[in-house]
Design a protein around this motif. Structure first.
Motif, short mmCIF file in Angstrom:
data_model
loop_
_atom_site.label_atom_id
_atom_site.label_comp_id
_atom_site.label_asym_id
_atom_site.label_seq_id
_atom_site.Cartn_x
_atom_site.Cartn_y
_atom_site.Cartn_z
N MET A 105 0.83 -1.21 0.00
CA MET A 105 0.00 0.00 0.00
C MET A 105 0.86 1.25 0.00
O MET A 105 0.59 2.21 -0.74
N VAL A 106 1.90 1.27 0.84
CA VAL A 106 2.74 2.46 0.94
C VAL A 106 3.54 2.67 -0.34
O VAL A 106 3.74 3.82 -0.77
N VAL A 107 3.99 1.61 -0.96
CA VAL A 107 4.68 1.75 -2.25
C VAL A 107 3.75 2.38 -3.29
O VAL A 107 4.15 3.29 -4.03
N ALA A 108 2.49 1.93 -3.32
CA ALA A 108 1.52 2.51 -4.26
C ALA A 108 1.30 3.99 -3.98
O ALA A 108 1.26 4.82 -4.90
N ILE A 109 1.16 4.36 -2.70
CA ILE A 109 0.99 5.76 -2.34
C ILE A 109 2.23 6.56 -2.73
O ILE A 109 2.13 7.70 -3.23
N SER A 110 3.40 5.98 -2.53
CA SER A 110 4.66 6.68 -2.85
C SER A 110 4.76 6.97 -4.35
O SER A 110 5.19 8.05 -4.75
N ILE A 111 4.37 5.99 -5.16
CA ILE A 111 4.40 6.18 -6.62
C ILE A 111 3.47 7.32 -7.01
O ILE A 111 3.84 8.21 -7.80
N ALA A 112 2.25 7.32 -6.46
CA ALA A 112 1.29 8.39 -6.77
C ALA A 112 1.80 9.74 -6.25
O ALA A 112 1.66 10.77 -6.93
N TYR A 113 2.41 9.74 -5.08
CA TYR A 113 2.91 10.98 -4.49
C TYR A 113 3.98 11.61 -5.37
O TYR A 113 3.96 12.80 -5.63
N ARG A 114 4.92 10.78 -5.83
CA ARG A 114 5.99 11.32 -6.68
C ARG A 114 5.44 11.75 -8.04
O ARG A 114 5.85 12.79 -8.58
N ARG A 115 4.52 10.99 -8.57
CA ARG A 115 3.99 11.30 -9.91
C ARG A 115 3.20 12.60 -9.92
O ARG A 115 3.30 13.40 -10.86
#
Length: 401
Positions: A105-115
């Motif tokens: 979940m946190v990896v998915a949030i991190s990807i969205a955050y950076r994008r």
């Protein structure tokens, strides 16, 4: 004189199979909101009271081990209970099942955050969820303290002292758990002089290890200029530094992540803390967000390995001794005192967290309504968290317009 815990069972309950353990910790890692205070309460409710896979003695043994050894409380308790149920394989599989869902979940949030260059809705969700989480952990802390201390004046005294100490120090003091265990051991088990001296020497050794970890190991500078190695070493130190609640790690992370290495800005670090609170599972999973922003997916993996490897080792290595001696009267008395101290520290942590999460009329209203709903209707925690998150999104949306 040996004193059995107040909730003694006549026979040990049937142990969980490896598959049952994995399924339960996958569920808890996916839907267990509320941070360490709530999660240890959920484990007691689900594994001791409802499923009856774990008896009170074993649960208390796990809590005592998790509190006196460095490592975030919820993850360490999951690993300890997995070990007591199914050995090293149970500890490994249970620990991974607990951590992996929130990692993804946190990896998915991190990807969205950076994008998308930051996610305003994370702060919005935290605005509502943070207040609801206070209600969740307050009820969990109350039930855990009541089931542990029952009507025992000594245990409630230990509880009160640790709650006050935690609030004053604004941290969970591992040395106090050892002292509380010793006091209960001397009062309840009435050891011989030789036993008392050996117990005191062992307690001093544990306190010395805690002191060395806090004063020496965390100050080691290793990693050179390689970012991935820096991440691995830094978060390994962080995993060895945390005693009790994973929230105790936040000031240490801030000093290293923002001030020392400059991996995150102040705003990004605030967002990292929000990620920890709005995602289920262990709070320290926020290091995955930090690692991803610093060095991508490999950074996220390095941060996760660094933070959880000490947790695993500090649990699995001493667990066999705890398991072999679980029926020892002295250890039982020590565990009882240390567990009562843990409930006091948890109660103190609830107060500290409430001061940070409840700071205006809307958050106070969300916390009070959540408390009433949970107390009266016993609504499942994920549903309450989702509703509180919607309230936070609505409030922030109105503010932005």
């Amino acid at each position: 004189m040996s004193v059995a815990p107040a909730a003694t069972t006549t026979e040990r309950p049937a142990r969980a199979s490896l598959g049952q353990l994995v399924r339960y910790f996958l569920y808890l890692g996916t839907l267990g909101f509320g941070g360490p205070v709530a999660l240890v309460g959920f484990m007691h409710r689900d594994l001791v009271e409802r499923r009856r896979w774990v008896d009170e003695d074993e649960y208390r043994l796990g809590v005592a081990l998790a509190q006196i050894m460095p490592g975030p409380l919820a993850a360490q308790l999951a690993i300890a209970l997995g070990y007591f149920q199914r050995g090293v394989l149970g500890a490994t599989a249970g620990g991974l099942a607990f951590v992996v869902p929130s990692f993804l979940m946190v990896v998915a949030i991190s990807i969205a955050y950076r994008r998308f260059g930051g996610l305003w809705w994370m702060q919005a969700l935290f605005y509502g969820i943070g207040a609801a989480v206070i209600a969740i952990i307050a009820i969990a802390a109350y039930k855990l303290a009541r089931s542990t201390n029952k009507r025992d004046p000594l245990l409630w005294s230990v509880f009160a002292v640790l709650a006050l100490a935690t609030m004053v120090a604004e941290a969970e003091l591992a040395e106090f758990f050892v002292v509380a265990g010793l006091v209960t051991l001397f009062v309840r088990a009435r050891p011989t002089r030789g036993q008392a001296l050996r117990a005191a020497a062992a307690a001093l050794a544990v306190v010395a290890v805690i002191w060395l970890i806090e004063r020496w190991f965390v100050k080691l500078t290793l990693g050179g200029e390689q970012v991935l190695l820096q991440i691995l070493v830094f978060f390994t130190k962080a995993g060895a530094f945390v005693f009790g609640s994973g929230l105790a790690i936040v000031p240490f992370l801030h000093q290293g992540v923002v001030q020392q290495f400059g991996w995150l800005t102040e705003q990004q670090f605030i967002d990292a803390v929000a990620v920890a609170m709005i995602t289920p599972g262990p709070v320290v999973i926020t290091v995955v967000f930090i690692g991803y922003l610093a060095a991508g997916l490999l950074g996220a993996v390095a941060a996760a390995v660094g933070i959880f490897l000490p947790v695993y080792l500090f649990t699995v290595i001493p667990a066999p001794w705890f398991s072999r001696n679980r029926d020892n009267a002295l250890l039982k008395a020590f565990v009882l005192g240390a567990t009562s101290a843990a409930t006091g520290a948890i109660a103190g942590a609830v107060v500290l967290l409430a001061r940070r999460a409840i700071y205006d009329v809307p958050t106070a209203a969300v916390a009070l309504i959540s408390l009433g709903v949970l107390w009266r209707y016993k609504v499942p925690e994920p549903i309450l968290v989702a509703a509180a998150g919607l309230v936070g999104l609505l409030a922030f949306s109105l503010g932005r317009t």
